[in-house]
Design a protein around this motif. Structure first.
Motif, PDB file in Angstrom:
ATOM      1  N   LEU A   7     -20.802 -86.990 -17.605  1.00 29.82           N
ATOM      2  CA  LEU A   7     -21.211 -88.326 -18.056  1.00 29.82           C
ATOM      3  C   LEU A   7     -20.026 -89.268 -18.003  1.00 29.82           C
ATOM      4  N   PHE A   8     -18.877 -88.737 -18.396  1.00 30.36           N
ATOM      5  CA  PHE A   8     -17.678 -89.573 -18.403  1.00 30.36           C
ATOM      6  C   PHE A   8     -17.381 -90.091 -17.003  1.00 30.36           C
ATOM      7  N   PHE A  52     -20.581 -92.369 -15.830  1.00 35.17           N
ATOM      8  CA  PHE A  52     -21.065 -93.489 -16.642  1.00 35.17           C
ATOM      9  C   PHE A  52     -20.641 -94.811 -16.002  1.00 35.17           C
ATOM     10  N   PRO A  53     -21.574 -95.718 -15.750  1.00 34.53           N
ATOM     11  CA  PRO A  53     -21.204 -96.949 -15.052  1.00 34.53           C
ATOM     12  C   PRO A  53     -20.295 -97.821 -15.915  1.00 34.53           C
ATOM     13  N   ARG A  54     -19.144 -98.153 -15.356  1.00 34.11           N
ATOM     14  CA  ARG A  54     -18.239 -99.053 -16.068  1.00 34.11           C
ATOM     15  C   ARG A  54     -18.502-100.449 -15.539  1.00 34.11           C
ATOM     16  N   SER A  93     -14.235-104.723 -16.647  1.00 34.07           N
ATOM     17  CA  SER A  93     -12.969-104.163 -17.103  1.00 34.07           C
ATOM     18  C   SER A  93     -12.734-104.511 -18.562  1.00 34.07           C
ATOM     19  N   GLY A  94     -13.637-105.213 -19.166  1.00 32.77           N
ATOM     20  CA  GLY A  94     -13.491-105.516 -20.586  1.00 32.77           C
ATOM     21  C   GLY A  94     -14.235-106.796 -20.931  1.00 32.77           C
ATOM     22  N   PHE A  95     -14.737-106.878 -22.098  1.00 31.57           N
ATOM     23  CA  PHE A  95     -15.487-108.073 -22.511  1.00 31.57           C
ATOM     24  C   PHE A  95     -14.556-109.165 -23.030  1.00 31.57           C
ATOM     25  N   PHE A 146      -8.980 -93.410 -14.968  1.00 30.14           N
ATOM     26  CA  PHE A 146     -10.222 -93.406 -14.205  1.00 30.14           C
ATOM     27  C   PHE A 146     -10.955 -94.706 -14.475  1.00 30.14           C
ATOM     28  N   ASP A 147     -10.797 -95.654 -13.612  1.00 29.78           N
ATOM     29  CA  ASP A 147     -11.451 -96.941 -13.852  1.00 29.78           C
ATOM     30  C   ASP A 147     -12.568 -97.150 -12.845  1.00 29.78           C
ATOM     31  N   PHE A 174     -25.765 -91.677 -12.636  1.00 29.25           N
ATOM     32  CA  PHE A 174     -25.598 -91.350 -14.054  1.00 29.25           C
ATOM     33  C   PHE A 174     -26.878 -90.779 -14.633  1.00 29.25           C
ATOM     34  N   LEU A 200     -15.759 -99.469 -24.033  1.00 34.89           N
ATOM     35  CA  LEU A 200     -15.940-100.356 -22.889  1.00 34.89           C
ATOM     36  C   LEU A 200     -15.118-101.627 -23.041  1.00 34.89           C
ATOM     37  N   VAL A 201     -15.104-102.174 -24.258  1.00 38.50           N
ATOM     38  CA  VAL A 201     -14.413-103.432 -24.476  1.00 38.50           C
ATOM     39  C   VAL A 201     -12.925-103.275 -24.232  1.00 38.50           C
ATOM     40  N   PHE A 222     -18.371 -89.309 -25.454  1.00 42.57           N
ATOM     41  CA  PHE A 222     -19.261 -88.468 -24.658  1.00 42.57           C
ATOM     42  C   PHE A 222     -19.288 -87.045 -25.176  1.00 42.57           C
TER      43      PHE A 222
END
Lengths: 304, 619, 305
Positions: free
Chosen positions: B163-164, B167-169, B172-174, B515-516, B538, C45-46, C57
C-alpha cells in the motif's frame, strides 16, 4: 467362531427355543466378567434360561430364592461356635459358588440385596471382620419382576449399575411357542445337557477376549455415545463405569462372532442391554421405554 | 501501575527526542503535567489542575505561534495532550485512547526527526505499549499462538509495504511551507569550527561565515563545478594527498555521501564533485534540477545527508580566451600596494610553470600560520598585507589573488577534502568539517592544475583530515576541569557499529523515505502494462491482498484429511451416486450389507473398500 | 452432463445457505483506529513524510488483518446442544453449551450471551476456548433474577480477539424453555395440610438420618444419642411418613411461593410425599420423586398471581 462357543450355542438352542440373541448376550456378559440381570414378567422362562446357562458352564452352581425374610446371613454364611473344639467355624453361604442364580431379586429386602451386590462388586465378602475371597470366576444371574408388581423392592440406580447387562427374555415367536406348549421336549433336552465349557477352556476364553483389539476410532465412538447421553436431557448421564462395561461387552461380543477386533456394530448390538438400566432418568419407566431410549441414543450419534 | 510507569517513560522519551525543536516552555508544561498527576489527588483538584494546564498550554501555543511552524505547534500540542491524558489511566478504554495519542506523538517525532532508527524505535515503542494493553484486557498472550501471529503479522507488513508503494501521492504537499517565517528561538549566533556552514550553500553567506564576503573578493569563486576531493584514475577514486581516514585506501567507483548542517535560510544545495553530478537521495524530500543542484521541499533545521553520483568522465571545458579573461580579472583598488609588497623581487619568467614555482616560493616566504580561530579581516588585502593566521579559504583566496596579479589564470575552488569510507554500503561519508578550499591554476603546458596553498602553509593539515588536525590541536576534552584524552572515546567496534547503522539508515532513506511521486510513477510504470493509473493499481493491489489474506486463513483453518479418510469419502460418494445414502448412525458393515443387497454387480469393489476401511481403522 | 453440473452448483448453493451466518462489525476501538488512520494519512500527505505514511499503513494493515483474524476465530462453529438448568431466584447455576467446530485451528476467547428477563449471566466478560476435533463443553454461569417462565430464542456468541478492533458475532436458534423457580426462603407462612395418617413405627426396617426440627420424639434413636451425643431420627422403610399437601392461601403470594418452594425441597430430601395446592387453580396430588419435584416447581414458576 470358536468351537466351544459354537457348542455352547447349539446346546443352549436345544433347551431354550428361539432365544439365540439372549443366549449370546448372557455368554458375552459372562466372558466379560460381568453380572446379568434378567427382567421379565413371570412365566417367561427366566429361571430355565439361567439354569441352562449354569448347566452348560461347568461351574459350581447355587440358586437363591429371594424372599421378604431372606437375611444377609442366609446368603453369605455364618460363624458357628463349635463347643467341642471351642472355636468358631465358618459355614459358607450360597454366595461362595461360582455361578449364582439370584431368583426374584427384587422380592428380597434392600439389606439382603445390598449384601449380594456388595459381593458382586468386591468379589469378596466380609464376615465378622474376616475377609474371604470369592471363587473365580464369579457370575451372578439375577432375575427380577418388572417394577410395577406388588411386593417388590426395586433396586436403586446405584445398585443397578453393578449389573453389566439387563436383558429381557420376551415372548417366543409363534412357531417356537407352538413347540413349547405342545410338548415337553425342551425339558427333556434340558436334562440331557452336558457341560461344554470347563474351567481350563474358560481360562483360554478369558485370555482370548482380553486380546481382542479395540481401535482408537471405536473408543472415540464410545466416548461420543457417553457424551451424548450426558448432553441430552432425556437421558440420565452414563458413568465412566458404563463406558468400561460397553467396551468389555463389545470385546466379548466380537469374540463370540469370531473376530479379533471390535466393530461399531458390536457396540450397537450390546448397547441396549448394557445401558438400558442406566440411562432412564426416572425409575418408573417401563422396560420397552428403556430400550427405545437406547435406540434413540444410537441414532443420535454419528458413526463412520 | 506498571503500565502507568511505561506510559510515563514513553512520554519522557518523546520529550527528550523533541527537546531541540520545541520551546522549553512546552517541555516544562509536559513534565509538569506528568509530575502533577502523581502529586495531586482529589477529584475536584485534579479537574481544576487539568483545566488550568489545558488553558495554559493554549495560551502558551498562541504565544509561540508566531515563532513556530504549524508542525511544531501541533507537535507541542500532541505532547501536552499526552501528558494530560496521563492523568486518567484507570480503565482499559483510557489506555487505548492513550495509545492513540501516543501514536500521534510518535508521528510528530517522525515529522521533526525523519530518521530510520527513530522510526524503528517508535514502532518498537508502540508495539510494546500495545502488548501491555492486550495484557490488561486479560488476554492470555499465549493463546495468541505464534504461528497464527505470524499469519497476522507477515501479510500485514507485506500489505502495508504494498500500500505504501502504490498509494497515490497526489501532491507534494498542501501547505507551502517555504513562505513561512522560520526563526529558531534562542538560536546560537556564536560560530565555532563545527558550524562553519555548508559550503554548498549560495556563496555570499557561506563566506560571511568565513569572515570574508564574496562581494569583497576581487574575483568569483568557482565552487560549483569541481572538486579536488579525489581524482579518478583507472575507474577508481584515489584519494588526493592520502587524506582518507584509512591511509592508502582506494575507493571503488561509488556514490559520495555528504553529511552537512542545514541552515534554515536556505533551501538550495549542490553536490560538490568533479564533472557533472546529480543527487541520488537525501534525508529530506527534494526536487533535483538539471544543473545538478537540488532544492528541499520543506524547510527544516538539522542535518542533511545526501548521496550524489557524478559523471566523472566529463571534464571541464577546454581553455578559451574568455576563460583566460575571466581567470585574470581582478577588481582591486589596492592591487598596486599588494604588488609592491609581494612581487618587488619577482623575476617574471616566461614559462607559466616557472612563474608558478616562483609564486609558491613567494607565498611560502610570507610565513602564514594555520589557525582555526583567525582574527576578523576587513578585506582580503588586509589579510595579505598584515595577516598572519588564517585557514584554507583565506589561503586559497590569497593565492588566487596573487596568481591573477602575477598574470596566471586562476580560480578558487571550494569543496571537500577527505572523508570516511563506509565498507557496508561502499560510500564515502563526507562531513561538514571536511570542507576545504583550494586553487586551480591554468598552465599552458598542462591545463588546469590543482594547487593547495594550505599545504604550503601547514602540510600536516593536508595529510590528515580537519577533524584529526583539530584533535591534534586540542588533544584533550575538558569536562569539569578534567582533561580527558580523546583517544579514550575511540572504540573501533563502536565506530563499525555506527557505520553499519549509517548504511542501514541510508538504505532506508533511499528506499522508503525518498519515495516520492516521481519515483513511484517511474517504478509503477515500469512494472505495470500500459498506462495504468496509480489509483487503479492501488485499489487492485488492495483487493488482491484482501483475497490473499482470506485465502491464508481459509487454508490454515482447513483440517488436513487423512488419505484413508479421503478414500472412504470417495466410496461413500460413489454409493451416493447409486442412491444409497449412509445414515449417520449406520455402521459401515450394515451399510455394506445394504449396498450389496441393492447393487450386487459392484460387490467386489464394495467388499474390498469396506474391508480396507475396517483394516485401517478398526484393526 | 450439463444437468450434473447444474445439480452440483445447486447443491453447493443450498449447502452454502445452510452455513451459519457470521456478522462482523468494527468496535468503538476500531472506529477510533480508523479516525487515527485518517488523521495520520492527512498529516503524512501534507508534510510529505513517508515515515508517517508507513506507520499509518502498518497500523491500517494490522487493523485489516485483525478483521480476518477475528472472523477466523469464529468461523465454522456449530452449536451441538444447550442445556439450561432450572434455577431458583438468586441462585447460581451453570448452562452447558456444547460446540463443535470445522476450523482445524480451534477458537479462543469466545463469549456467549443471550437475552432474557428471568435469567442473567453472572460474569459478562468470561470467555472460553473451543477446540477442534471433539465437541467442547463451555459452561456459562447464570443467575436467576425473576420468577417465571420464558422461552430463550437465540444464543449469541461473539469474539473480539485479538485486538478488540472488530466484533464478530453469530447466533443460534435454540428455543429453550426456561423456568425460574421462586427463591427458597423459609417464612413458615404457608399452610401444611396433612391428609393421610399411617404410622406403625415398628420393626427393624429403618435407617438413621440426622434429626430435623419437627421430627417426632418417638422416632429419635435414644441409644445413638447416648452413644454419640448426636441426634438421629429413625426413618422407617416400611412405614412411610404422612403425605403432606402444601397450600397457597395467604395474601403475600410471592413470599408464600418462596416458602412453599423451601418446604418442597425439605420434604423431598426427607423422602416424604408431598403435593401442592395453589388457590383453586392447581392441585397436584402427593408423590415423591425427582420428576414430581420438578413438576411442582414448574407449577410454582408459572403460577400467575
Amino acid at each position: 467362531m470358536n468351537k466351544f462357543i459354537q457348542d455352547f450355542l447349539t446346546s443352549a438352542e436345544s433347551s431354550i427355543l428361539g432365544k439365540t440373541k439372549e443366549t449370546k448376550l448372557a455368554l458375552c456378559c459372562f466372558l466379560s466378567h460381568g453380572h446379568l440381570l434378567i427382567e421379565d414378567v413371570p412365566g417367561m422362562g427366566k429361571t430355565t434360561f439361567a439354569k441352562t446357562l449354569a448347566r452348560l458352564l461347568d461351574l459350581s452352581f447355587a440358586r437363591i430364592q429371594f424372599t421378604n425374610d431372606l437375611m444377609p446371613s442366609d446368603l453369605i454364611g455364618i460363624q458357628i461356635f463349635d463347643a467341642k473344639e471351642a472355636k468358631f467355624n465358618l459355614i459358607h453361604g450360597p454366595v461362595f459358588h461360582q455361578f449364582i442364580l439370584a431368583d426374584e431379586l427384587n422380592r428380597g429386602t434392600p439389606k439382603t440385596q445390598s449384601a449380594l451386590l456388595e459381593a458382586m462388586e468386591e468379589k469378596q465378602v466380609t464376615l465378622d471382620g474376616q475377609t474371604i475371597e470369592l471363587p473365580h470366576p464369579f457370575f451372578v444371574v439375577a432375575t427380577q419382576n418388572p417394577r410395577s408388581q406388588i411386593g417388590t423392592h426395586h433396586l436403586p440406580e446405584s445398585q443397578l449399575d453393578r449389573f453389566m447387562m439387563k436383558i429381557k427374555i420376551g415372548y417366543p415367536e409363534n412357531h417356537y411357542e407352538k413347540q413349547i406348549i405342545s410338548s415337553d421336549i425342551h425339558a427333556e433336552n434340558y436334562n440331557k445337557l452336558q457341560p461344554v465349557i470347563n474351567s481350563t477352556t474358560l481360562a483360554d476364553l478369558y485370555q482370548s477376549v482380553k486380546n481382542i483389539t479395540v481401535s482408537d476410532k471405536l473408543l472415540d465412538y464410545v466416548v461420543a455415545l457417553l457424551e451424548q447421553s450426558r448432553i441430552n436431557s432425556s437421558f440420565q448421564g452414563l458413568s465412566p463405569r458404563a463406558g468400561k462395561d460397553i467396551i468389555k461387552a463389545a470385546k466379548a461380543w466380537a469374540f463370540i462372532h469370531g473376530r479379533d477386533f471390535v466393530l461399531p456394530d458390536d457396540v450397537q448390538d450390546i448397547l441396549p442391554s448394557v445401558i438400558s438400566h442406566r440411562v432412564a432418568p426416572f425409575q418408573n419407566q417401563s422396560f420397552t421405554q428403556d430400550q427405545e431410549l437406547s435406540q434413540m441414543l444410537i441414532k443420535t450419534v454419528k458413526v463412520d | 501501575m506498571k503500565l502507568k510507569f511505561i506510559t510515563a517513560a514513553i512520554i519522557a522519551i518523546n520529550v527528550l527526542m523533541l527537546s531541540q525543536d520545541i520551546p522549553i516552555n512546552v517541555i516544562v508544561f509536559t513534565i509538569a503535567g506528568l509530575a502533577l498527576s502523581f502529586l495531586v489527588s482529589g477529584k475536584k483538584l485534579r479537574i481544576f489542575f487539568k483545566i488550568a494546564l489545558l488553558i495554559g498550554s493554549f495560551v502558551l501555543l498562541r504565544f509561540h505561534f508566531k515563532t513556530l511552524l504549524v508542525t511544531e505547534s501541533a507537535v507541542s500540542f500532541a505532547l501536552i495532550l499526552s501528558s494530560l491524558k496521563f492523568w486518567e489511566l484507570d480503565e482499559e478504554r483510557d489506555h487505548f485512547n492513550m495509545f492513540l495519542i501516543l501514536a500521534l506523538c510518535e508521528c510528530s517525532v517522525f515529522l521533526i526527526n525523519p530518521l530510520f532508527f527513530i522510526f524503528i524505535f517508535g514502532m518498537a515503542k508502540m508495539i510494546f505499549y500495545f502488548y501491555y494493553i492486550l495484557k490488561i484486557r486479560n488476554y492470555d498472550i499465549s493463546a495468541l499462538n505464534y504461528k497464527r501471529l505470524l499469519l497476522l503479522v507477515f501479510p500485514s507488513i507485506a500489505l502495508s509495504l504494498l500500500l505504501f508503494y502504490t498509494f497515490p501521492r497526489f501532491t507534494s504537499g498542501f501547505i507551502n511551507t517555504s513562505e513561512m517565517q522560520y526563526i529558531i528561538s534562542g538560536g546560537n549566533s556564536k560560530i565555532d569550527f563545527k558550524e562553519l556552514g555548508p559550503l554548498s550553500l549560495s556563496t555570499e553567506s557561506a563566506f560571511k561565515v568565513y569572515g570574508l564576503e564574496e562581494s569583497n573578493l576581487p574575483f568569483k569563486i568557482l565552487y560549483w563545478r569541481s572538486s579536488v576531493l579525489w581524482q579518478m584514475s583507472n575507474g577508481e577514486w584515489r584519494s588526493f594527498n592520502n587524506n582518507l581516514k584509512e591511509k592508502n585506501q582506494t575507493v571503488p567507483l561509488g556514490k559520495l555521501k555528504y553529511d552537512i548542517e542545514l541552515f534554515p535560510t536556505y533551501k538550495e544545495y549542490m553536490p560538490v564533485l568533479d564533472g557533472s553530478s546529480s543527487i541520488v537521495s537525501a534525508s529530506q524530500n527534494f526536487n533535483s534540477y538539471s544543473d545538478g543542484s537540488f532544492r528541499l521541499k520543506t524547510i527544516s533545521r538539522g542535518s542533511l545527508t545526501y548521496s550524489a553520483v557524478g559523471d566523472y568522465g566529463v571534464r571541464p571545458l577546454a581553455f578559451s580566451s574568455l576563460m583566460e579573461k575571466k581567470g585574470l580579472s581582478l577588481k582591486s583598488e589596492r592591487s598596486e600596494e599588494i604588488r609592491t609588497n609581494y612581487f618587488s623581487k619577482a623575476t617574471n619568467s616566461a614559462s607559466d610553470e616557472a612563474r608558478l614555482k616562483e609564486l609558491i616560493q613567494i607565498f611560502k616566504a610570507k610565513e602564514f600560520e594555520y589557525t582555526t580561530a583567525p582574527p576578523m579581516y576587513a578585506s582580503l588585502e588586509d589579510f595579505l598585507i598584515s595577516g598572519k593566521g588564517g585557514y584554507c579559504s583565506h589561503f586559497a583566496a590569497a593565492f588566487t589573488y596573487l596568481a591573477r596579479l602575477y598574470n596566471l589564470p586562476s580560480r578558487m575552488v571550494v569543496g571537500y577534502l577527505g572523508g570516511e569510507f563506509n565498507p557496508y554500503d561502499g560510500s564515502v561519508l563526507v562531513k561538514e568539517m571536511d570542507a576545504h578550499a583550494w586553487v586551480e591554476i591554468y598552465i599552458k603546458e598542462k591545463g588546469w592544475i590543482k594547487i593547495d596553498p594550505t599545504a604550503l602553509v601547514a602540510p600536516e593539515r593536508i595529510t590528515m583530515s580537519t577533524e584529526e588536525f583539530n584533535n591534534r590541536l586540542n588533544p584533550y576534552i575538558t569536562i569539569l576541569n578534567f582533561q580527558i584524552s580523546r583517544d579514550t572515546f575511540k572504540f573501533s567496534a563502536l565506530n563499525d557499529f555506527s557505520l553499519w547503522i549509517d548504511s542501514l539508515n541510508s538504505k532506508f532513506n533511499n528506499n522508503i523515505f525518498n519515495f516520492d511521486r516521481d519515483k513511484q510513477l517511474a517504478v509503477l510504470r515500469s512494472i505495470t502494462p500500459g498506462k495504468m493509473s496509480v489509483g487503479w493499481i492501488f485499489s487492485l493491489s488492495l483487493i488482491i491482498f484482501m483475497f490473499i489474506f482470506w485465502a491464508i486463513y481459509y487454508f490454515y483453518g482447513k483440517s488436513k484429511s487423512d488419505p484413508e479418510i479421503k478414500r472412504y469419502n470417495r466410496f461413500i460418494k460413489k454409493m451416493n451416486s447409486y442412491g444409497l445414502v449412509k445414515a449417520p448412525h449406520e455402521t459401515i458393515s450394515t451399510f455394506r450389507d445394504r449396498c450389496l443387497h441393492s447393487i450386487p454387480q459392484e460387490s467386489n469393489m464394495i467388499e474390498s473398500e469396506v474391508a480396507h476401511y475396517i483394516n485401517n481403522f478398526y484393526k | 452432463m450439463f444437468e450434473s453440473i447444474k445439480n452440483y452448483f445447486y447443491n453447493k448453493i443450498s449447502a452454502s445457505r445452510a452455513v451459519h451466518r457470521t456478522y462482523i462489525i468494527p468496535t468503538l476501538d476500531g472506529l477510533k483506529v480508523i479516525a487515527l488512520n485518517a488523521t495520520l494519512l492527512v498529516i503524512g500527505l501534507v508534510y510529505a513524510n513517508n515515515y508517517v505514511l508507513l506507520f499509518n499503513f502498518i497500523l491500517f494493515c494490522l487493523f485489516l488483518g485483525s478483521m480476518f483474524y477475528t472472523h477466523f476465530n469464529l468461523s465454522g462453529i456449530k452449536l451441538e446442544s444447550v442445556q439450561f438448568p432450572s434455577l431458583h431466584v438468586n441462585e447460581n447455576g451453570t448452562a452447558l453449551l456444547h460446540f463443535s467446530t470445522k476450523n482445524a485451528q480451534g477458537h479462543s476467547f469466545i463469549r456467549a450471551y443471550f437475552k432474557s428477563s428471568i435469567i442473567e449471566i453472572s460474569d459478562e466478560k468470561s470467555t472460553f476456548p473451543i477446540h477442534f476435533g471433539h465437541s467442547t463443553t463451555a459452561s456459562l454461569s447464570i443467575k436467576g433474577i425473576k420468577r417465571g417462565k420464558e422461552k430463550i430464542q437465540s444464543l449469541y456468541i461473539e469474539t473480539q480477539f485479538p485486538f478488540n478492533f472488530f466484533r464478530c458475532f453469530t447466533f443460534f436458534r435454540i428455543d429453550q424453555e426456561c423456568y425460574t423457580y421462586p427463591e427458597r426462603v423459609n417464612f413458615n407462612i404457608h399452610e401444611e395440610l396433612e391428609i393421610v395418617e399411617t404410622s406403625t413405627d415398628e420393626g427393624d426396617d429403618f435407617f438413621l438420618r440426622d434429626y430435623q426440627t419437627g421430627d417426632s420424639l418417638k422416632r429419635v434413636d435414644w441409644k445413638k444419642l447416648a452413644q454419640t451425643n448426636r441426634w438421629y431420627t429413625r426413618q422407617y422403610q416400611s412405614a412411610k411418613p404422612k403425605p403432606i399437601l402444601l397450600v397457597l392461601d395467604k395474601t403475600p403470594v410471592e413470599d408464600t411461593l418462596k416458602s412453599i418452594c423451601f418446604s418442597l425441597h425439605a420434604l423431598h430430601h426427607q423422602n416424604i410425599k408431598y403435593g401442592i395446592k395453589l388457590k383453586h387453580d392447581v392441585l397436584i396430588s402427593p408423590e415423591n420423586s425427582p420428576k414430581h419435584l420438578n413438576h411442582c416447581l414448574i407449577e410454582l414458576a408459572r403460577y400467575e398471581t
